[in-house]
Design a protein around this motif. Structure first.
Motif, PDB file in Angstrom:
ATOM      1  N   SER A 240       0.777  -1.386   0.089  1.00  0.00           N
ATOM      2  CA  SER A 240      -0.004  -0.058  -0.051  1.00  0.00           C
ATOM      3  C   SER A 240       0.934   1.148   0.146  1.00  0.00           C
ATOM      4  CB  SER A 240      -0.859   0.034   1.305  1.00  0.00           C
ATOM      5  OG  SER A 240      -1.871  -1.149   1.148  1.00  0.00           O
ATOM      6  N   ILE A 241       1.796   1.260   0.663  1.00  0.00           N
ATOM      7  CA  ILE A 241       2.673   2.400   0.990  1.00  0.00           C
ATOM      8  C   ILE A 241       3.420   2.858  -0.347  1.00  0.00           C
ATOM      9  CG2 ILE A 241       5.292   2.951   1.948  1.00  0.00           C
ATOM     10  CD1 ILE A 241       3.004   3.600   3.539  1.00  0.00           C
ATOM     11  N   ILE A 242       3.752   1.573  -1.206  1.00  0.00           N
ATOM     12  CA  ILE A 242       4.374   1.954  -2.488  1.00  0.00           C
ATOM     13  C   ILE A 242       3.439   2.340  -3.561  1.00  0.00           C
ATOM     14  CG2 ILE A 242       5.341   0.661  -4.783  1.00  0.00           C
ATOM     15  CD1 ILE A 242       7.337   0.741  -2.590  1.00  0.00           C
ATOM     16  N   ALA A 243       2.040   1.851  -3.498  1.00  0.00           N
ATOM     17  CA  ALA A 243       1.019   2.622  -4.439  1.00  0.00           C
ATOM     18  C   ALA A 243       0.771   4.145  -3.952  1.00  0.00           C
ATOM     19  CB  ALA A 243      -0.064   1.889  -4.259  1.00  0.00           C
TER      20      ALA A 243
ATOM     21  N   GLY B 240      -0.729   5.378  -9.991  1.00  0.00           N
ATOM     22  CA  GLY B 240      -0.760   4.935  -8.584  1.00  0.00           C
ATOM     23  C   GLY B 240      -1.992   4.425  -8.094  1.00  0.00           C
ATOM     24  N   THR B 241      -2.948   5.019  -8.339  1.00  0.00           N
ATOM     25  CA  THR B 241      -4.469   4.532  -8.296  1.00  0.00           C
ATOM     26  C   THR B 241      -4.831   3.137  -8.689  1.00  0.00           C
ATOM     27  OG1 THR B 241      -5.337   6.842  -7.923  1.00  0.00           O
ATOM     28  CG2 THR B 241      -7.001   4.912  -8.093  1.00  0.00           C
ATOM     29  N   TYR B 242      -4.495   2.892  -9.994  1.00  0.00           N
ATOM     30  CA  TYR B 242      -4.607   1.731 -10.654  1.00  0.00           C
ATOM     31  C   TYR B 242      -3.633   0.664 -10.370  1.00  0.00           C
ATOM     32  CZ  TYR B 242      -7.431   3.923 -14.022  1.00  0.00           C
ATOM     33  OH  TYR B 242      -8.496   4.671 -14.823  1.00  0.00           O
ATOM     34  N   SER B 243      -2.584   0.989  -9.536  1.00  0.00           N
ATOM     35  CA  SER B 243      -1.691   0.189  -8.873  1.00  0.00           C
ATOM     36  C   SER B 243      -1.872  -0.606  -7.771  1.00  0.00           C
ATOM     37  CB  SER B 243      -0.263   0.763  -8.860  1.00  0.00           C
ATOM     38  OG  SER B 243       0.091   1.755  -7.773  1.00  0.00           O
ATOM     39  N   ILE B 244      -2.747  -0.013  -6.834  1.00  0.00           N
ATOM     40  CA  ILE B 244      -3.111  -0.517  -5.481  1.00  0.00           C
ATOM     41  C   ILE B 244      -3.529  -1.965  -5.741  1.00  0.00           C
ATOM     42  CG2 ILE B 244      -4.586  -0.285  -3.638  1.00  0.00           C
ATOM     43  CD1 ILE B 244      -4.939   2.700  -4.299  1.00  0.00           C
ATOM     44  N   ILE B 245      -4.476  -2.321  -6.224  1.00  0.00           N
ATOM     45  CA  ILE B 245      -4.948  -3.646  -6.365  1.00  0.00           C
ATOM     46  C   ILE B 245      -3.707  -4.543  -6.848  1.00  0.00           C
ATOM     47  CG2 ILE B 245      -6.553  -5.431  -7.136  1.00  0.00           C
ATOM     48  CD1 ILE B 245      -7.838  -3.433  -4.995  1.00  0.00           C
ATOM     49  N   PRO B 246      -3.121  -4.462  -8.040  1.00  0.00           N
ATOM     50  CA  PRO B 246      -2.306  -5.298  -8.525  1.00  0.00           C
ATOM     51  C   PRO B 246      -0.902  -5.342  -7.634  1.00  0.00           C
ATOM     52  CG  PRO B 246      -2.877  -3.802 -10.196  1.00  0.00           C
ATOM     53  CD  PRO B 246      -3.508  -3.352  -9.059  1.00  0.00           C
ATOM     54  N   LEU B 247      -0.402  -4.367  -6.983  1.00  0.00           N
ATOM     55  CA  LEU B 247       0.599  -4.586  -5.743  1.00  0.00           C
ATOM     56  C   LEU B 247       0.140  -5.410  -4.681  1.00  0.00           C
ATOM     57  CD1 LEU B 247       1.905  -0.891  -5.746  1.00  0.00           C
ATOM     58  CD2 LEU B 247       3.076  -2.905  -6.423  1.00  0.00           C
ATOM     59  N   LEU B 248      -1.202  -5.158  -4.182  1.00  0.00           N
ATOM     60  CA  LEU B 248      -1.606  -6.024  -3.075  1.00  0.00           C
ATOM     61  C   LEU B 248      -1.604  -7.333  -3.578  1.00  0.00           C
ATOM     62  CD1 LEU B 248      -4.713  -3.715  -1.915  1.00  0.00           C
ATOM     63  CD2 LEU B 248      -2.489  -4.282  -0.672  1.00  0.00           C
ATOM     64  N   LEU B 249      -1.894  -7.690  -4.719  1.00  0.00           N
ATOM     65  CA  LEU B 249      -2.085  -9.168  -5.298  1.00  0.00           C
ATOM     66  C   LEU B 249      -0.697  -9.523  -5.517  1.00  0.00           C
ATOM     67  CD1 LEU B 249      -4.655  -8.925  -7.832  1.00  0.00           C
ATOM     68  CD2 LEU B 249      -4.968  -9.786  -5.772  1.00  0.00           C
ATOM     69  N   VAL B 250       0.323  -8.855  -5.729  1.00  0.00           N
ATOM     70  CA  VAL B 250       1.911  -9.313  -5.722  1.00  0.00           C
ATOM     71  C   VAL B 250       2.188  -9.766  -4.493  1.00  0.00           C
ATOM     72  CG1 VAL B 250       4.031  -8.495  -6.079  1.00  0.00           C
ATOM     73  CG2 VAL B 250       2.450  -8.236  -7.959  1.00  0.00           C
ATOM     74  N   GLY B 251       1.788  -8.961  -3.335  1.00  0.00           N
ATOM     75  CA  GLY B 251       2.219  -9.377  -1.971  1.00  0.00           C
ATOM     76  C   GLY B 251       1.605 -10.534  -1.610  1.00  0.00           C
ATOM     77  N   VAL B 252       0.248 -10.664  -1.606  1.00  0.00           N
ATOM     78  CA  VAL B 252      -0.572 -11.882  -1.353  1.00  0.00           C
ATOM     79  C   VAL B 252       0.090 -13.208  -2.292  1.00  0.00           C
ATOM     80  CG1 VAL B 252      -2.493 -13.054  -1.348  1.00  0.00           C
ATOM     81  CG2 VAL B 252      -2.728 -10.677  -0.856  1.00  0.00           C
ATOM     82  N   VAL B 253       0.207 -12.868  -3.419  1.00  0.00           N
ATOM     83  CA  VAL B 253       0.975 -14.284  -4.234  1.00  0.00           C
ATOM     84  C   VAL B 253       2.352 -14.496  -3.552  1.00  0.00           C
ATOM     85  CG1 VAL B 253       1.871 -14.993  -6.404  1.00  0.00           C
ATOM     86  CG2 VAL B 253      -0.425 -13.765  -6.137  1.00  0.00           C
ATOM     87  N   SER B 254       3.040 -13.460  -3.205  1.00  0.00           N
ATOM     88  CA  SER B 254       4.529 -13.892  -2.449  1.00  0.00           C
ATOM     89  C   SER B 254       4.409 -14.672  -1.279  1.00  0.00           C
ATOM     90  CB  SER B 254       5.106 -12.383  -2.222  1.00  0.00           C
ATOM     91  OG  SER B 254       4.672 -11.988  -1.321  1.00  0.00           O
ATOM     92  N   ILE B 255       3.449 -14.443  -0.540  1.00  0.00           N
ATOM     93  CA  ILE B 255       3.205 -15.187   0.840  1.00  0.00           C
ATOM     94  C   ILE B 255       2.649 -16.710   0.249  1.00  0.00           C
ATOM     95  CG2 ILE B 255       1.734 -15.595   2.875  1.00  0.00           C
ATOM     96  CD1 ILE B 255       3.637 -13.160   2.982  1.00  0.00           C
TER      97      ILE B 255
END
Length: 289
Positions: A123-126, A138-153
């Protein structure tokens, strides 16, 4: 501009896959769960490591409330509210997830510790992209970045490989301070980002020195407990920043501000050194009696 952004994304993706191919997998070290302080009070296992997560929940809830209370933070850009909402949800969830993990440390419970932290990181990156690079992207990147984080876990959990999670966790540690210094901010009090980054760095040092600090303090407190308290200072400083900041009339990066201050300091120093003091002689006439 569009071509340049596309090239940056392509280079980033290529670098990620090259890194995945050339580096060996990083399995979760099971000694990670063996913390120095395993004392139990009031029937709570690993008590201090559990209750030291309470500040995360408190500041997360406070920040979430202030996001929606009469626009207390004066968020003016599209997507800012969404980004900070996810950040504070992640922070508050750390209070539960990390406490749950420390009650019974193992890989399965560790998922619920790392997942909310990843939500906060991404979220901070977005938010940085929204404020300092491009509001729409930046607004459009919020969900993709969150998904990247979840996928990494999920990747770590199913394949016992920490490489994607390590990238998600440590890239923000480097990128955020660099962007805070190099990119012109929209708001005042930008130095609070650096204070937050400093406390997070200190938290990582304390985490690595868990046993050492526990021995230095004669088993009063461990490094991991102090790590929780220092890491909780990150959202504290960011909340103070949001409460105090205003829109800047002119966007100037911290690096430029420091350069100007240093130039003025040097000029004043040279001026002071070259200053000469002139004395005016006053004729003295002895009085006559």
């Amino acid at each position: 501009m569009e071509n340049r952004n596309l090239m940056i994304w392509i280079v980033a993706i290529v670098c990620f896959f090259v890194l995945m191919f050339v580096t060996p997998s990083i399995p979760q070290d099971q000694d990670y769960h063996n913390f120095a302080d395993q004392r139990q009070f009031l029937g709570i296992p690993n008590t201090l490591n559990v209750i030291s997560n309470i500040p995360f929940f408190i500041i997360g809830v406070i920040g979430l409330v202030l996001c929606y209370y009469k626009n207390f933070f004066k968020l003016s850009l599209k997507g800012e509210l969404c980004g900070w909402t996810f950040f504070y949800i992640g922070v508050a969830a750390v209070g539960f997830g990390s406490s749950y993990y420390h009650l019974k440390p193992n890989d399965a419970t560790l998922v619920w510790d790392r997942l909310p932290m990843t939500i906060a990181f991404t979220s901070i990156i977005a938010i940085f992209i929204i404020e300092r690079i491009d509001e729409r992207k930046g607004t459009y990147s919020i969900i993709p970045l969150l998904l990247v984080g979840v996928v990494s876990i999920l990747y770590w959990r199913f394949f016992d490989d920490l490489r994607p999670y390590a990238i998600v966790q440590f890239v923000p540690c480097i990128a955020i301070p660099v962007m805070a210094i190099m990119l012109p901010p929209m708001y005042t009090h930008s130095t609070y980002w650096l204070w937050a980054a400093g406390f997070y760095l200190l938290a990582k040092v304390e985490e690595a020195a868990d046993d050492t600090i526990y021995n230095w303090t004669y088993h009063i407190v461990s490094g991991h407990t102090l790590k929780h308290l220092c890491a909780a200072m990150v959202p504290v400083f960011l909340t103070l920043m949001l409460a105090k900041r205003d829109v800047l009339p002119e966007r100037v990066s911290l690096l430029q501000v420091w350069k100007i201050s240093w130039t003025k300091y040097k000029q004043n120093g040279v001026t002071t050194e070259n200053e000469t003091i002139t004395y005016t002689s006053v004729p003295y006439e002895e009085s006559r009696v």
